[in-house]
Design an enzyme around this catalytic site. Structure first.
Site, short mmCIF file in Angstrom:
data_model
loop_
_atom_site.label_atom_id
_atom_site.label_comp_id
_atom_site.label_asym_id
_atom_site.label_seq_id
_atom_site.Cartn_x
_atom_site.Cartn_y
_atom_site.Cartn_z
N GLY A 188 0.75 -1.09 0.33
CA GLY A 188 -0.45 -0.17 0.04
C GLY A 188 0.82 1.71 0.39
N LYS A 196 -7.12 12.01 4.96
CA LYS A 196 -8.20 11.96 4.71
C LYS A 196 -9.09 11.05 5.40
CE LYS A 196 -6.59 13.11 0.82
NZ LYS A 196 -5.19 13.06 0.91
N ALA A 251 15.36 -4.33 -1.58
CA ALA A 251 15.82 -4.79 -2.86
C ALA A 251 16.91 -3.99 -3.49
CB ALA A 251 14.78 -4.60 -3.61
N GLY A 264 3.31 25.45 2.01
CA GLY A 264 1.60 26.09 1.74
C GLY A 264 0.65 24.85 0.35
N GLY A 320 7.97 18.97 0.91
CA GLY A 320 8.12 19.09 -0.76
C GLY A 320 8.22 17.22 -0.83
N HIS A 340 -31.25 17.51 -10.99
CA HIS A 340 -31.29 19.08 -9.88
C HIS A 340 -32.55 18.23 -9.04
CE1 HIS A 340 -32.53 22.75 -8.65
NE2 HIS A 340 -33.99 22.28 -9.10
#
Ligand SMILES: Cc1cc2nc3c(=O)[nH]c(=O)nc-3n(C[C@H](O)[C@H](O)[C@H](O)COP(=O)(O)OP(=O)(O)OC[C@H]3O[C@@H](n4cnc5c(N)ncnc54)[C@H](O)[C@@H]3O)c2cc1C
Length: 473
Positions: A42, A54, A117, A184, A275, A447
């Site tokens: 993952g 999240k 590896a 930011g 970064g 809608h």
């Protein structure tokens, strides 16, 4: 589904969204696949990136909704953050998806080797196993999916223990009372937004003139206003000079380029989000003449490196450090390793910032269109005229569409809207299938939905928006 049994051997280094997707695709095509992962399958995305952030942002959104519930006619007393509960949920969600990826790999007959590896040649890897043994793996092709690591700039004090990167910020014992976020960009803004909702006094320091420099300026202005409403302080054109530990806080010296001079801010935690760098050290790439550029593996559109039979994908090779880009590159590399002729296209890459509301972009912005000398027409629609956004209490957003005004070809879209990261996919699909604004406009949108604002912004390209007042000439 094609299922060509070929017995070709493919070794994949790294089990993030690049590597595990490449493994599954190669196996679907009949390869005998070994995936080597030194940590947890993952990769960054599941364990330290997209997913845990999240989860935090979901709880942040819930807390904000409860705080604002009065406007919806709901009075909630004494809602408070349960940090242990949030941490437990975050870990459960991660475990759920790690188990899911593990069973997908198993179900696709991918052999997973736990170990680190190192390349011996274009056809062989050395694998350092947890028990200290070294295994040599001979293979026909190698796909490198090594990911990236947080960058920490050489500012005095940032090497002190207790300074956070996104890795540590996602596993704190408790939310800090105050936090300085250096950087930011997307990760910095998302974490700043979450910790502000958890009660921290947050300051973002950004060296550029504006936060989220890659995003559309109109939308960033709107986002900045919502971040300020949450109490987040934003210092742009500013740089951190040094960080000193002081009792149980950090004293951060800043220099502002906006004429405000130097200042000192005391915070409990400092989070560095400037970064990420490709994780390509210790792989023996230089000795094998695998071409790199500032640490990034150089690849062509087939994801081939300079070494025959060796491919590289995801954050260690890509210009776009995004999970979905890594996965798509993984599919392309796997297909090419199996003798197909797949090419990577970067023309339509959606991406988002999971604040509340969310920001999402695809294609080029108005500014980029001008820089490219394109005769772009821009359609705008304010969400204050979109019924669903108003009902949801989020009227402060906007949708922008950038298009060729004469042919209706769609060049890009930017949106600051509820669930914008899902919404943007309508335009991504339209761009990918070369649909024009005519098709978007001719599509009846349900809608009340926020998606109606995409149709209205498309109509606005031709000054035909129904729910916006015409420009006074
Ligand atoms: C806080 C945060 C939030 C993010 N949010 C988003 C988001 O919302 N959406 C999005 O698209 N992207 C997001 N990203 C970026 C996303 O996580 C990465 O783009 C993505 O994980 C890259 O996938 P990858 O497979 O290239 O590398 P990774 O996911 O980093 O996986 C690389 C794997 O390789 C393994 N590895 C490395 N070297 C070796 C070796 N020598 N031997 C064996 N194994 C090795 C590592 O242990 C790791 O598991 C976020 C990143 C961060 C940090």
């Amino acid at each position: 589904m094609t299922c060509e049994r070929t017995n070709r051997k493919i070794a994949i280094v790294g089990g993030g969204p690049g590597g595990y997707v490449a493994a599954i695709r190669a196996s679907q095509l009949g390869a005998s696949v070994t995936l080597i992962e030194k940590d947890s399958v993952g990769g960054t995305c599941l364990n330290r990136g997209c997913i845990p952030t999240k989860v935090l942002l979901k709880t942040a959104r819930l807390l904000d909704d409860i705080k604002n519930s009065d406007i919806f006619g709901v009075r909630v007393k004494n809602a408070e953050l349960n940090w242990e509960g949030l941490t437990k949920r975050k870990d459960e969600v991660i475990d759920h998806f790690v188990a899911g990826v593990t069973s997908l790999l198993k179900g696709n007959n991918v052999e997973v080797l736990h170990g680190k590896a190192r390349m011996r040649s274009s056809r062989a890897l050395e694998i350092f196993l947890p028990d200290g043994a070294i295994r040599i793996l001979e293979t026909d092709s190698i796909i490198l999916a090594l990911g990236s690591l947080p960058t920490v700039p050489p500012i005095p004090g940032l090497d002190l223990s207790g300074i956070l990167t996104s890795n540590e910020a996602l596993s704190l014992d408790r939310p800090p009372r105050s936090m300085m976020v250096i950087g930011g960009g997307v990760i910095g803004v998302e974490l700043a937004s979450a910790f502000a909702s958890f009660g921290a006094d947050v300051t973002i320091v950004e060296v550029a003139e504006e936060i989220l420099p890659r995003y559309d300026a109109d939308l960033v202005t709107l986002l900045r206003a919502t971040l300020k409403r949450k109490g987040i302080k934003i210092e742009t054109s500013s740089r951190v000079l040094k960080v000193d530990p002081h009792d149980d806080i950090y004293r951060v010296a800043l220099e502002s380029g906006e004429g405000a001079g130097k200042k000192v801010v005391d915070v409990e935690k400092v989070l560095v989000c400037v970064g990420r760098r490709p994780n390509t050290k210790d792989l023996n790439l230089d000795n094998l003449s695998v071409k790199t550029d500032r640490g990034r593996i150089v690849v062509d559109e087939k994801m081939s490196t300079s070494l025959d039979g060796v491919y590289a994908i995801g954050d260690c090779a890509s210009q776009f450090m995004l999970a979905h880009v890594a996965s798509t590159e993984g599919e392309v590399a796997a297909e090419n390793a199996m003798g197909r002729d797949a090419k990577m296209s970067y023309a339509v890459i959606p991406s988002g910032v999971y604040t509340e509301p969310e920001m999402a972009i695809v294609g080029i912005s108005e500014k980029e269109a001008v820089e490219k000398g394109l005769n772009a027409k821009v359609g705008r629609f304010s969400l204050s005229s979109n019924s669903r956004a108003v009902i949801q209490g989020q009227p402060q957003g906007m949708v922008k569409i950038v298009a060729d005004g004469s042919t209706g070809e769609i060049w890009g879209a930017q949106m600051f809207a509820p669930d914008a990261t899902d919404l943007v996919m309508e335009i991504a699909l339209a761009m990918r299938s070369e649909a024009t604004l005519d098709e978007v406009i001719a599509t009846i949108h349900a809608h009340p939905t926020v998606s109606e604002s995409i149709r209205e912004a498309s109509l606005d390209v031709f000054q035909r928006a129904i729910h916006a007042l015409p420009l006074q000439v």
